[in-house]
Design an enzyme around this catalytic site. Structure first.
Site, mmCIF file in Angstrom:
data_model
loop_
_atom_site.group_PDB
_atom_site.id
_atom_site.type_symbol
_atom_site.label_atom_id
_atom_site.label_comp_id
_atom_site.label_asym_id
_atom_site.label_seq_id
_atom_site.Cartn_x
_atom_site.Cartn_y
_atom_site.Cartn_z
ATOM 1 N N TRP B 340 -22.229 50.868 -38.138
ATOM 2 C CA TRP B 340 -23.259 50.906 -37.089
ATOM 3 C C TRP B 340 -24.580 51.396 -37.670
ATOM 4 O O TRP B 340 -25.652 50.918 -37.313
ATOM 5 C CB TRP B 340 -22.802 51.833 -35.953
ATOM 6 C CG TRP B 340 -23.794 51.930 -34.825
ATOM 7 C CD1 TRP B 340 -23.883 51.103 -33.749
ATOM 8 C CD2 TRP B 340 -24.843 52.885 -34.674
ATOM 9 N NE1 TRP B 340 -24.922 51.489 -32.932
ATOM 10 C CE2 TRP B 340 -25.533 52.587 -33.480
ATOM 11 C CE3 TRP B 340 -25.270 53.979 -35.421
ATOM 12 C CZ2 TRP B 340 -26.614 53.328 -33.012
ATOM 13 C CZ3 TRP B 340 -26.341 54.720 -34.961
ATOM 14 C CH2 TRP B 340 -27.004 54.388 -33.773
ATOM 15 N N HIS B 341 -24.482 52.379 -38.597
ATOM 16 C CA HIS B 341 -25.699 52.952 -39.158
ATOM 17 C C HIS B 341 -26.434 51.990 -40.090
ATOM 18 O O HIS B 341 -27.661 52.015 -40.164
ATOM 19 C CB HIS B 341 -25.378 54.235 -39.926
ATOM 20 C CG HIS B 341 -25.272 55.444 -39.042
ATOM 21 N ND1 HIS B 341 -24.083 55.843 -38.480
ATOM 22 C CD2 HIS B 341 -26.202 56.327 -38.614
ATOM 23 C CE1 HIS B 341 -24.297 56.927 -37.748
ATOM 24 N NE2 HIS B 341 -25.575 57.237 -37.803
ATOM 25 N N GLY B 342 -25.672 51.194 -40.831
ATOM 26 C CA GLY B 342 -26.382 50.335 -41.788
ATOM 27 C C GLY B 342 -25.513 49.243 -42.348
ATOM 28 O O GLY B 342 -24.294 49.379 -42.448
ATOM 29 N N PHE B 491 -32.490 51.291 -36.068
ATOM 30 C CA PHE B 491 -31.097 50.865 -35.898
ATOM 31 C C PHE B 491 -30.948 49.848 -34.775
ATOM 32 O O PHE B 491 -31.686 49.886 -33.817
ATOM 33 C CB PHE B 491 -30.212 52.080 -35.615
ATOM 34 C CG PHE B 491 -30.066 52.942 -36.827
ATOM 35 C CD1 PHE B 491 -29.206 52.573 -37.835
ATOM 36 C CD2 PHE B 491 -30.832 54.071 -36.987
ATOM 37 C CE1 PHE B 491 -29.089 53.343 -38.977
ATOM 38 C CE2 PHE B 491 -30.719 54.846 -38.115
ATOM 39 C CZ PHE B 491 -29.855 54.485 -39.108
#
Lengths: 348, 491
Positions: B340-342, B491
């Site tokens: 989800w972060h990257g 994000f």
């Protein structure tokens, strides 16, 4: 979803006291930084987004005006002006010819080109109303100088040219804020080299002159890539026109070519051609403007011993060159070929 | 329109003035319109994407609710699997939309690398797809909406506008907090009075947020040397430690600052948003850290990934001491958190490391008798010191993937161990050290009293001084460093 606002009195007392406290603090800070011994301990005030060299020059000029001196002439340009124009020598030479006093201020800023000079001239004409603005220039100034865009876009310049903005207003109005800008810029320095550069300009004299002593070896390789100088740029022409427009503000405008060391000038490939491009370009704008351009390169005013390196005069060269400028100015005023308005200098 | 800009302040004031004079039902219209105007100020295409996601989830949830009501009717004889399949389809479509925008580069780059390795010529062009700001946040909320609908945790009366506002509500649109549908939607029907207390709390939150963002995060971010992340080997170990701490404090205050401003602004509209941070650096374990850092994401992951997966695993072996039951949910949850972060392998690796660490802590708790709990040991006990050292290393790990790829991470750690030479200059540390003062002050005071709004319980004169100081610091710091974009906004 029925929501409503219900404020019961008293409300906002904390905020009111905070506003009052803030106003008191700002007032006290403003008062403290105006005390001379405190000022002496502080760095020269900053103006944000500009070069330190610019800030010091503005501070030096401001200090003279605040002391009640009337500044007749401001000499604007790059480091060639900063190190090559000695206002004291101009004053002496002028006085010898005309018998009257003529106080000049050097406003040379490291790396400043014609665009930066135009913005600076506009600011200084508005704030200090000098009788004469001299732009020290040369074929090296056809492009945009390093700090030019920052100077043009800086809040204080925009504010003083009629584009109201809060930052410009507060920079123009508050010495405490300008002191803060200087101190925070100093704190933001992260290496000794930049710190030295930052502090270097502290040696600038009250009249804005920063003399260089002795000589330094030349590196002619720095002069090899001058292709950018083979064509006059629109920004250059526009800047010269902008400077000439200041004549409407009761200020005379004069352009003086800042010479390069003769031996260097001869050694640089195509230097003569570049200079002709510059000369033609500036003359085409100056036509019928009532302002003059004094060319100096071919006059060999400064001897070889008067150069710190190829680009900058040393203290002896600056004296020689400035004496020549002072004499020429005196002569031109005396014979009426250069008319200086009375001016209406006021404290900013 | 950045939420620290004057334009945003003017926007909020204008919306507030209208909001307070409008009757109840029109307020929702106003908030929805304001949210979309705010989003369009970033990019009109973002608003279209959000609208499509909203329309899809609204109609999908209606079908889901219809099916569920049929399934749970006494005549249907309990749950069938149709509803669950439909729920999964909805979740997958939402995730696919997010993946399309967010992870396309990651997978396409990986696919391209694989083809190249197999000797195929480079024939596919990598799609450059613009990720709508905040999409990662509202997609998780859309999934929450579908799951909560399926679980009947949302009133059946939720209409299209409620859902649209839930997803688009502008204070939380760009970077959360990620609200659970079951708890947020009922707030839209409550009658809330915006009174003295609420206004004071909201303004305090906004001020704390601005101090965190402008005075701490932006100053630190601007001072970190430009080549610190690209060539860590050129720095001494002491510099690496110092700048890394500066970066972690900056990252934390950047996000905590955003959340605080968002909660403060929302409070002025009478809508309470969930907290996202609770002094995470005072945690004593990684599990505790994640319960205090980006709490709304942690809670979302716990509610919608960790717990369902744990329940699923328990079907096969009901023992809480069975290792796969401990390891798999933690590992999967944290890997998903990483993704989800990257969209890079270092985030996947980072998630796996966090998952393993959390699982290790859980194993220790499960297997160690209560009397041997670390908390009962004296602080100087070697096991506690060892635990602290490990914790510090993991805190160090937290921010690694935000700035370093795997290769540079290795260089960073190696340099940290080997480059024990004196730093060439400490001049650059002056401003960061000054910025550390409010950073430590705020967290220390809040943590000491376990109250994020402790400042408004102080004597009025102290509050006034503090308020004046905050305004002054925000103004001065704003003029010291150029404003930086919020890190989590990407994000």
């Amino acid at each position: 979803m029925e929501k409503s606002i219900h404020i019961n009195r008293p409300f906002g007392k904390v905020g009111l006291w905070a506003c009052l406290g803030l106003l008191l603090f700002i007032g006290a800070a403003e008062a403290v930084v105006h005390i001379k011994p405190v000022q002496a301990q502080l760095l020269a005030p900053g103006t944000a987004n500009m070069s330190r060299s610019f800030d010091i020059q503005l501070d030096r000029l401001n200090a003279r005006v605040e002391q009640g001196e009337r500044i007749d002439c401001i000499f604007i340009g790059s480091s060639r002006v900063l190190h090559g124009v000695d206002p004291n020598a101009i004053r002496k030479a002028y006085s010898n010819i005309t018998g009257s006093d003529f106080k000049c201020q050097n406003f040379g800023v490291l790396g400043m080109g014609m665009k930066g000079s135009a913005e600076t001239a506009g600011l200084l004409a508005k704030l200090y109303h000098p009788r004469l603005i001299i732009i020290g220039t040369g074929f090296m100034d056809i492009g945009v100088g390093l700090p030019d865009n920052a100077i043009a876009e800086s809040p204080i310049v925009r504010y003083n040219s009629g584009d109201f903005n809060f930052d410009g207003w507060i920079t123009s109005s508050s010495l405490a804020f300008r002191d803060y800008l200087a101190e925070i810029s100093y704190l933001a320095i992260d290496n000794a080299h930049t710190q030295n550069d930052f502090l270097l300009y502290n040696s600038t004299k009250p009249d804005g002159f920063l003399p260089l002593n002795g000589h330094k070896a030349d590196n002619l390789q720095n002069w090899n890539n001058l292709n950018a100088h083979n064509k006059i740029k629109t920004v250059f022409t526009r800047s010269v026109k902008k400077i000439l427009a200041l004549k409407k503000e009761n200020t005379q405008i004069l352009f003086i070519e800042m010479p390069l060391r003769t031996s260097t000038f001869k050694a640089v490939p195509h230097a003569g051609g570049y200079r002709r491009v510059f000369e033609d370009g500036i003359n085409s704008v100056l036509q019928n403007s009532g302002s003059q351009m004094w060319l100096t390169q071919d006059l060999n005013i400064v001897p070889e011993s008067g150069w710190y390196e190829s680009n900058h005069m040393n203290v002896d060269g600056a004296e020689t060159f400035s004496t020549w400028v002072g004499e020429q100015l005196g002569q031109a005023v005396k014979d009426g070929s250069l008319i200086l308005p009375e001016g209406s200098q006021t404290n900013p | 329109m950045s939420i620290t800009s004057l334009a945003f302040a003017g926007f909020v004031l204008a919306v507030l003035m209208l909001y307070y004079v409008l009757p109840g039902k029109s307020q929702k219209f106003l908030l929805l319109a304001a949210s979309y105007i705010f989003y369009i100020s970033w990019d009109w295409r973002f608003a279209i994407t959000l609208a499509l996601v909203t329309v899809f989830n609204f109609f999908f949830s209606r079908s889901l609710r219809q099916l569920r009501s049929q399934e749970t009717a006494p005549s249907a004889g309990g749950r069938s699997k149709k509803g669950k399949r439909l729920l999964w389809l909805g979740i997958l479509i939402n995730l696919a939309a997010l993946l399309f925008f967010k992870q396309s580069g990651f997978f396409l780059h990986g696919f391209q690398a694989l083809l190249s390795r197999l000797g195929f010529p480079n024939q596919i062009g990598i799609l450059e797809i613009l990720l709508p700001v905040g999409m990662s946040f509202y997609i998780l909320q859309a999934i929450s909406f579908l799951v909560d609908t399926y679980q009947n945790q949302i009133p059946a009366t939720v209409n299209f506008m409620d859902l649209a506002l839930y997803l688009a509500y502008f204070p939380k649109l760009l970077s959360g907090p990620i609200e659970r549908a079951g708890s947020f939607l009922p707030k839209l029907s409550e009658r809330v009075v915006v009174d003295n207390q609420r206004i004071t709390e909201s303004i305090t939150r906004i001020l704390i947020g601005l101090v965190r963002k402008i005075v701490i995060a932006d100053v630190l971010a601007a001072r970190i040397p430009a080549n610190f992340f690209s060539s860590p080997s050129t720095f001494s170990s002491i510099e690496l430690i110092f700048w890394w701490i500066a970066y972690i404090i900056s990252l934390y205050n950047d996000f905590a600052g955003y959340t605080s401003i968002a909660r403060g602004v929302s409070g002025l509209f009478g809508i309470e948003l969930s907290p996202n941070f609770d002094n995470p650096f005072f945690s004593t374990s990684i599990t505790e850290l994640w319960n205090h850092w980006h709490m709304s994401l942690s809670q979302w992951l716990r509610n919608y990934v960790y717990m369902p997966l744990s329940r699923y695993m328990l079907r096969f072996n009901q023992s809480g001491r069975y290792l796969p039951n401990i390891i798999v949910p933690a590992l999967v949850t944290m890997v998903l958190s990483g993704l989800w972060h990257g969209e890079s392998w270092n985030f996947v690796l980072w998630g796996a490391l966090m998952g393993i660490w959390i699982a290790a802590e859980r194993i220790r708790t499960v297997y160690r008798p209560a009397g041997e709990n670390l908390a009962n040991l004296p602080p100087w006990h070697p096991r506690r010191i060892f635990s602290w050292a490990g914790f510090l290393i993991v805190i160090f790990l937290i921010a690694i993937p935000f700035k370093f790829d795997i290769a540079n991470s290795i260089v960073f750690w190696r340099s940290l161990v080997t480059n024990w030479f004196p730093p060439p200059s400490l001049l650059g540390w002056r401003l960061p050290l000054i910025a550390f003062i409010p950073a430590i002050f705020i967290d220390w005071i809040q943590f000491g009293k376990h109250d994020e709004l402790i400042f408004i319980r102080w004597k009025p004169i102290v509050q006034s001084v503090l308020l004046a100081l905050c305004v002054l610091l925000i103004f001065l710091a704003f003029h010291a460093e150029p404003p930086q974009q919020f890190i989590y906004q990407g994000f």
